[in-house]
Structures are given as structure tokens and as C-alpha cells.
Design an enzyme around this catalytic site. Structure first.
Site, mmCIF file in Angstrom:
data_model
loop_
_atom_site.group_PDB
_atom_site.id
_atom_site.type_symbol
_atom_site.label_atom_id
_atom_site.label_comp_id
_atom_site.label_asym_id
_atom_site.label_seq_id
_atom_site.Cartn_x
_atom_site.Cartn_y
_atom_site.Cartn_z
ATOM 1 N N LYS A 1 0.843 -1.205 0.000
ATOM 2 C CA LYS A 1 0.000 0.000 0.000
ATOM 3 C C LYS A 1 0.878 1.254 0.000
ATOM 4 C CE LYS A 1 -1.787 1.873 3.904
ATOM 5 N NZ LYS A 1 -1.523 3.318 4.025
ATOM 6 N N ASN A 2 1.879 1.300 0.906
ATOM 7 C CA ASN A 2 2.628 2.548 1.057
ATOM 8 C C ASN A 2 3.628 2.789 -0.065
ATOM 9 O OD1 ASN A 2 1.064 3.027 3.223
ATOM 10 N ND2 ASN A 2 2.599 2.499 4.762
ATOM 11 N N ARG B 1 -4.569 10.711 2.934
ATOM 12 C CA ARG B 1 -3.440 11.604 3.183
ATOM 13 C C ARG B 1 -2.463 11.573 2.012
ATOM 14 N NH1 ARG B 1 -0.857 13.890 7.220
ATOM 15 N NH2 ARG B 1 1.405 13.865 7.284
ATOM 16 N N CYS C 1 -5.264 9.041 8.737
ATOM 17 C CA CYS C 1 -5.536 8.420 10.044
ATOM 18 C C CYS C 1 -5.406 9.439 11.171
ATOM 19 C CB CYS C 1 -4.542 7.301 10.279
ATOM 20 S SG CYS C 1 -4.825 5.952 9.160
ATOM 21 N N ARG D 1 -0.093 15.485 12.272
ATOM 22 C CA ARG D 1 0.633 14.958 11.121
ATOM 23 C C ARG D 1 1.070 16.148 10.252
ATOM 24 N NH1 ARG D 1 -1.898 9.367 9.003
ATOM 25 N NH2 ARG D 1 0.189 9.204 8.117
ATOM 26 N N PRO D 2 2.151 16.841 10.693
ATOM 27 C CA PRO D 2 2.594 18.057 9.993
ATOM 28 C C PRO D 2 3.199 17.748 8.620
ATOM 29 C CG PRO D 2 4.175 17.431 11.669
ATOM 30 C CD PRO D 2 3.022 16.476 11.798
ATOM 31 N N ILE D 3 3.336 18.776 7.821
ATOM 32 C CA ILE D 3 3.992 18.604 6.508
ATOM 33 C C ILE D 3 5.093 19.653 6.328
ATOM 34 C CG2 ILE D 3 1.987 17.560 5.373
ATOM 35 C CD1 ILE D 3 1.459 20.313 4.097
ATOM 36 N N ASP D 4 5.621 20.150 7.441
ATOM 37 C CA ASP D 4 6.663 21.189 7.363
ATOM 38 C C ASP D 4 7.904 20.717 6.615
ATOM 39 O OD1 ASP D 4 6.719 19.587 9.897
ATOM 40 O OD2 ASP D 4 8.702 20.487 10.031
ATOM 41 N N GLN D 5 8.251 19.449 6.734
ATOM 42 C CA GLN D 5 9.453 18.950 6.045
ATOM 43 C C GLN D 5 9.235 18.837 4.542
ATOM 44 O OE1 GLN D 5 12.476 18.461 7.773
ATOM 45 N NE2 GLN D 5 11.159 19.639 9.164
ATOM 46 N N ASP E 1 3.837 0.786 12.044
ATOM 47 C CA ASP E 1 2.574 0.267 11.491
ATOM 48 C C ASP E 1 2.288 -1.165 11.929
ATOM 49 O OD1 ASP E 1 2.960 2.006 8.315
ATOM 50 O OD2 ASP E 1 2.340 2.678 10.306
ATOM 51 N N VAL F 1 7.592 6.811 16.833
ATOM 52 C CA VAL F 1 7.421 7.606 15.599
ATOM 53 C C VAL F 1 6.299 8.626 15.721
ATOM 54 C CG1 VAL F 1 6.806 7.467 13.153
ATOM 55 C CG2 VAL F 1 8.350 5.748 14.157
ATOM 56 N N ARG G 1 -9.090 0.193 3.663
ATOM 57 C CA ARG G 1 -8.196 1.098 2.929
ATOM 58 C C ARG G 1 -6.868 0.422 2.637
ATOM 59 N NH1 ARG G 1 -6.772 6.339 5.848
ATOM 60 N NH2 ARG G 1 -5.203 6.220 4.193
HETATM 61 C C1 EPZ Z 1 3.890 7.104 6.349
HETATM 62 O O1 EPZ Z 1 3.164 8.178 6.890
HETATM 63 C C2 EPZ Z 1 2.918 5.943 6.273
HETATM 64 N N1 EPZ Z 1 1.808 6.283 5.380
HETATM 65 C C3 EPZ Z 1 2.387 5.605 7.668
HETATM 66 O O2 EPZ Z 1 1.622 4.427 7.534
HETATM 67 C C4 EPZ Z 1 3.562 5.308 8.593
HETATM 68 O O3 EPZ Z 1 3.075 5.161 9.908
HETATM 69 C C5 EPZ Z 1 4.597 6.430 8.556
HETATM 70 O O4 EPZ Z 1 4.983 6.713 7.200
HETATM 71 C C6 EPZ Z 1 5.864 6.049 9.331
HETATM 72 O O5 EPZ Z 1 6.438 4.896 8.762
HETATM 73 C C7 EPZ Z 1 2.020 6.172 4.054
HETATM 74 O O6 EPZ Z 1 3.095 5.805 3.613
HETATM 75 C C8 EPZ Z 1 0.848 6.517 3.171
HETATM 76 P P1 EPZ Z 1 6.143 10.317 8.377
HETATM 77 P P2 EPZ Z 1 3.826 9.666 6.865
HETATM 78 O O7 EPZ Z 1 6.180 11.570 7.581
HETATM 79 O O8 EPZ Z 1 4.673 9.802 5.664
HETATM 80 C C9 EPZ Z 1 6.793 13.687 11.667
HETATM 81 C C10 EPZ Z 1 -0.240 3.043 7.590
HETATM 82 O O9 EPZ Z 1 -0.735 2.505 8.593
HETATM 83 N N2 EPZ Z 1 6.755 14.633 10.535
HETATM 84 O O10 EPZ Z 1 7.228 9.316 8.209
HETATM 85 O O11 EPZ Z 1 2.743 10.649 7.107
HETATM 86 C C11 EPZ Z 1 5.438 13.053 11.925
HETATM 87 O O12 EPZ Z 1 4.672 13.884 12.768
HETATM 88 C C12 EPZ Z 1 0.204 4.479 7.690
HETATM 89 O O13 EPZ Z 1 -0.009 2.477 6.500
HETATM 90 C C13 EPZ Z 1 7.061 15.963 10.757
HETATM 91 O O14 EPZ Z 1 7.354 16.369 11.882
HETATM 92 O O15 EPZ Z 1 4.758 9.594 8.171
HETATM 93 C C14 EPZ Z 1 5.806 11.753 12.595
HETATM 94 O O16 EPZ Z 1 6.025 11.986 13.980
HETATM 95 C C15 EPZ Z 1 -0.232 5.119 8.990
HETATM 96 N N3 EPZ Z 1 7.030 16.835 9.703
HETATM 97 C C16 EPZ Z 1 7.140 11.394 11.938
HETATM 98 O O17 EPZ Z 1 7.633 12.585 11.330
HETATM 99 C C17 EPZ Z 1 6.730 16.429 8.428
HETATM 100 O O18 EPZ Z 1 6.726 17.268 7.502
HETATM 101 C C18 EPZ Z 1 7.025 10.326 10.849
HETATM 102 O O19 EPZ Z 1 6.038 10.736 9.926
HETATM 103 C C19 EPZ Z 1 6.421 15.060 8.224
HETATM 104 C C20 EPZ Z 1 6.448 14.183 9.286
#
Ligand code: EPZ
Length: 427
Positions: free
Chosen positions: A22-23, A93, A117, A122-126, A305, A327, A397
Site C-alpha cells: 500500500k505505502n 493523506r 488516520c 501529522r505536519p507537513i513542514d518537512q 505500522d 514515531v 483502505r
Molecule cells: C507514512 O506516513 C505511512 N503512510 C504511515 O503508515 C507510517 O506510519 C509512517 O509513514 C511512518 O512509517 C504512508 O506511507 C501513506 P512520516 P507519513 O512523515 O509519511 C513527523 C499506515 O498505517 N513529521 O514518516 O505521514 C510526523 O509527525 C500508515 O499504512 C514531521 O514532523 O509519516 C511523525 O512523527 C499510517 N514533519 C514522523 O515525522 C513532516 O513534515 C514520521 O512521519 C512530516 C512528518
């Protein structure tokens, strides 16, 4: 309202085949817009996230041709506009990956703020940091993220946190940026590598995916390709835990055992037996469930996950297990639902103390997110009596044909549609 109804007590036995990841697929489908060409994608999982992405692509003017149950041809030669509206994007998302891929295609993109979810901020600043480093101007207004660049130029970007989404999104924007882009402190999950391999098959020049540093030499044109998605690490892990939690014996086929090493390690520590083959893995349990401590970390650490599913199994371990979420800020909400089934869990922030109990009892419960739903399914299989799981759309999903797959392994589970409230009276 649709529910899963699970009669507990059966040990899972037999074989199950894992679908595409999926991911990985939720990144690869948006990545197709980087070429004005046709891409054939194989081993696509039958999940609602994929269906939603196809609708988004068609809304932008792409054409989708279903070649067989797991293979599609996506033609992105003619896209009418680089926009993903709220209506199109609100259910998932990962629609925000169109920001990176549309930027890469035509130097502009407008995508609705992400949904997804509910387990903490779930920020997107990065993501935005990466786009701006490449020369894009990013604004947020009216719930839309707008990114625009006169020219995307390669840059040296150090992510403040390891982020799967930001690594993917910035990679998508960088593949056609002029010059060299270096990404540091990146995510190393199998789906990151799968996306890089997909993009390279389209003519991109990406090196180092799966390590801490990714180097991207921008190219002018990307072309169509034929590509097969890797097997889903988390779907495989979920069936591994379900087999171990129900004292079963299951052969899980179409997997990459290396992707499952951290899960295998913890299941063996819990007293289960795990046998690895080239592209399958066998999990069985005769000995009682032993307590195990888990701390989730970015890959190659134990996957976040898989945290809820593992906790479900540990509710009936001998002794007390400590589960630490490394995480996400708040990925323990599902434990309230497990407690409704008799689990003894104390949560303090990111740490759950799971005291093993001799049995769980079936109850009405709600899936709070995709993996929480999977955990409740596992708990329902372990419990005595009947468990009713609501909000199963989360589960569907990310888990293709999960009822059929579990029934084939001997589970007593069915999906029902319950008409409730005034509707019921009216009928
Ligand atoms: C992906 O989410 C996965 N989703 C999630 O799986 C998974 O839990 C996560 O990666 C971690 O492996 C998909 O791939 C569609 P992150 P993502 O950005 O990309 C922080 C599932 O069950 N962060 O790696 O949203 C964030 O808050 C789903 O399949 C920032 O601070 O996760 C978190 O604490 C649920 N700023 C950490 O990083 C940012 O701009 C990891 O988030 C982005 C993230």
C-alpha cells in the site's frame, strides 16, 4: 453501517498470499504524472486507497485501463490541470504526493491539505522545507497547498526528522530539477526504495535510496515504464502476528523476508517459530506467548505500522510487555478498544504497559485507524465470544480482501451491513 463480526477461538492454518505494498503504490501512482506517457503497474493491491487515487488521476485528465485484477495502464499524456481538489483528496493523506509529482511535471501544483488516520499531529513542514529548497514558492490558503516554481534547481536538503512522506514528496519534485539534489536524514523504508526503482525505470537518476543519503541528478524527460510493486511488508507482518497470536501455522507467500526481519525477531522472542524461504515465510506457535518489549523506530527498526497488531498479541502474553511508540505522538488510542475486550493496558503518552491476561472476551469495538483495526481483528480472533468491529472502512483502505483471506485460514469472520437508528425503525 458495515461491521466485521468475528467469532474468536480458531487457530489460523493454511496459506495466504500477500498483495502489493500500500505505502509503495500510493506513491507510485501519483509518480506516473511525471511522464507524459503510459505506465503499466503490476501487483497493485485491491484496496480503496488505490481506487481513490485512480479517481484523482481521472479527475486531472489521465486515463486508466484495467488490464487484469492486479495490473493497470495509466496514461498521463494529457492532464487538464495540476489540481487535486478537497473533494478528490479528502479521503486519503497520500494524495499530497501529487504536490511533488505535479511540481516535477509542470512546476506547479495545488492539492488539498491532507486528511488520513487520526493518531496525533501529522505536519507537513518537512515537505514544504524540501519544495522551497528546490525553488518552489509554497502557500496555504482555503485549505489548499499551492506550490509554484519558475525553475526547480537541485539543492542539498537535510530533513529535521526522518519522514517517509517528506522523503517521497521531495524525491518526486527533485527528479527533474536542474542539477544535483542531495537528501539527508531520509526515510529508508522498503517503499522508499520501491519508488526510487520505479522512477529510475522511468529514466530518473536516483542513487542511495534505502540509505541515509539519497542523491538525485535531475533529468529533462521521464518516460513510461512497466513496473511491479513490492509485496506489502505490513500486510505480511499482520498475518504473521495473527498466526502467532492464534497458535496457528500459516505459510505467508509473496513476501521479501528481509523486509520482515524486525517482526520475525520479536515473534521469535515471543516464543513463536518463524521459518524463512526465498519468497515466503512460515509462522507457527505451540509454546505460550512470552512477554516482549517493543520500541517502534523508522526502518530498519520495528515498524510503527505493526505496533497495534503486536500489542494485541501481547495482551495474552505471560508477563508484562512494554510497548513504546517511537514515531507518532499519539498512536495508543486503540488500546481503549482492547481494554473493552478485557486487556490490561496502562498508557502514559507514548508508552503502553501491557499486563498479560489469560483471556480476552469479545465486545463491540471501533477501528480508530487502519492498523488499529487490524489489531482489533487479531484480538477478536484471540477472544472468547463475538467481537463486532465498526468503522471497518479504515481496515479496507489497506488490507485487500481481508475477510476472504482470513476465512481461507479458518477464521470465523464475516462482514455485515447493519441498518441502525431511525432507518431500522422505518424499515
Ligand atoms: C507514512 O506516513 C505511512 N503512510 C504511515 O503508515 C507510517 O506510519 C509512517 O509513514 C511512518 O512509517 C504512508 O506511507 C501513506 P512520516 P507519513 O512523515 O509519511 C513527523 C499506515 O498505517 N513529521 O514518516 O505521514 C510526523 O509527525 C500508515 O499504512 C514531521 O514532523 O509519516 C511523525 O512523527 C499510517 N514533519 C514522523 O515525522 C513532516 O513534515 C514520521 O512521519 C512530516 C512528518
Amino acid at each position: 453501517m458495515e461491521k466485521f463480526v468475528v467469532q474468536g477461538g480458531a487457530s489460523l492454518r493454511g496459506e495466504v498470499t500477500i498483495g502489493g505494498a500500500k505505502n509503495a503504490v500510493v506513491a507510485i501512482i501519483p509518480a506516473t504524472v511525471l511522464a507524459k506517457d503510459r505506465c503499466v503497474i503490476e501487483n497493485i493491491p485491491n484496496i480503496s486507497d488505490v481506487t481513490n487515487l485512480f479517481h484523482i488521476l481521472e479527475g486531472m485528465g489521465a486515463t486508466i485501463r484495467i488490464l487484469n485484477k492486479t495490473t493497470v495502464e495509466i496514461d498521463t499524456t494529457h492532464l487538464v490541470e495540476p489540481t487535486v481538489t478537497y473533494e478528490m483528496a479528502r479521503q486519503m493523506r497520500a494524495s499530497y504526493y501529487f504536490l511533488g509529482s505535479l511540481l516535477g511535471r509542470c512546476n506547479e501544483a495545488s492539492v488539498s491539505m491532507p486528511g488520513g488516520c487520526d493518531f496525533g499531529v501529522r505536519p507537513i513542514d518537512q515537505h514544504i522545507k524540501g519544495f522551497e529548497a528546490l525553488g518552489a514558492n509554497v502557500t496555504i490558503d482555503g485549505g489548499m497547498i499551492n506550490a509554484k516554481a519558475d525553475l526547480l534547481l537541485g539543492s542539498h536538503i537535510y530533513f529535521d526528522v526522518v519522514s517517509v512522506g517528506a522523503t517521497i514528496n521531495v524525491m518526486l519534485a527533485a527528479v527533474k530539477a536542474k542539477g544535483l539534489t542531495i537528501l539527508e536524514n531520509v526515510a529508508k523504508e522498503p517503499h522508499i526504495v520501491d519508488l526510487a526503482n520505479f522512477l529510475n525505470s522511468m529514466g530518473a537518476d536516483i542513487r542511495g535510496a534505502g540509505t541515509d543519503v539519497i542523491k538525485i541528478h535531475g533529468v529533462d524527460i521521464l518516460h513510461g515504464t512497466t513496473y511491479s510493486i513490492i509485496p506489502d511488508q505490513i500486510e505480511a507482518g499482520t498475518y504473521m502476528v495473527a498466526a502467532a497470536a492464534t497458535y496457528g501455522d500459516v505459510l505467508i507467500k509473496n513476501v521479501i523476508p528481509k523486509h520482515l526481519e524486525s517482526i520475525t525477531d520479536k515473534l521469535v522472542k515471543s516464543g513463536a517459530e518463524v521459518i524463512e524461504y526465498d519468497d515466503s515465510i512460515r509462522v507457527r506457535r505451540e509454546a505460550p506467548i512470552e512477554k516482549v518489549n517493543i520500541k517502534t523506530m523508522p526502518h530498519p527498526g520495528f515498524p510503527t505500522d505493526m505496533q497495534p497488531q503486536m500489542t494485541a498479541m501481547l495482551t495474552m502474553a505471560q508477563g508484562t510487555s512494554i510497548v513504546t511508540e517511537g514515531v507518532w505522538d499519539n498512536r495508543m488510542r486503540y488500546t481503549d478498544e482492547l481494554k473493552r475486550m478485557g486487556a490490561k493496558i496502562q498508557v502514559d503518552g507514548k508508552v503502553a504497559v501491557v499486563e498479560g491476561v489469560p483471556s480476552l472476551s469479545g465486545a463491540p469495538v471501533k477501528a480508530t485507524d487502519l492498523r488499529a483495526g487490524a489489531a482489533l481483528l487479531i484480538a477478536g480472533l484471540m477472544a472468547q465470544g463475538t467481537t463486532y468491529i465498526e468503522d471497518i472502512h479504515y481496515i479496507e483502505r489497506g488490507y485487500e480482501n481481508i475477510v476472504d483471506k482470513l476465512v481461507a485460514l479458518g477464521a470465523d469472520i464475516e462482514k455485515i451491513d447493519v441498518v441502525e437508528g431511525a432507518m431500522a425503525k422505518a424499515l
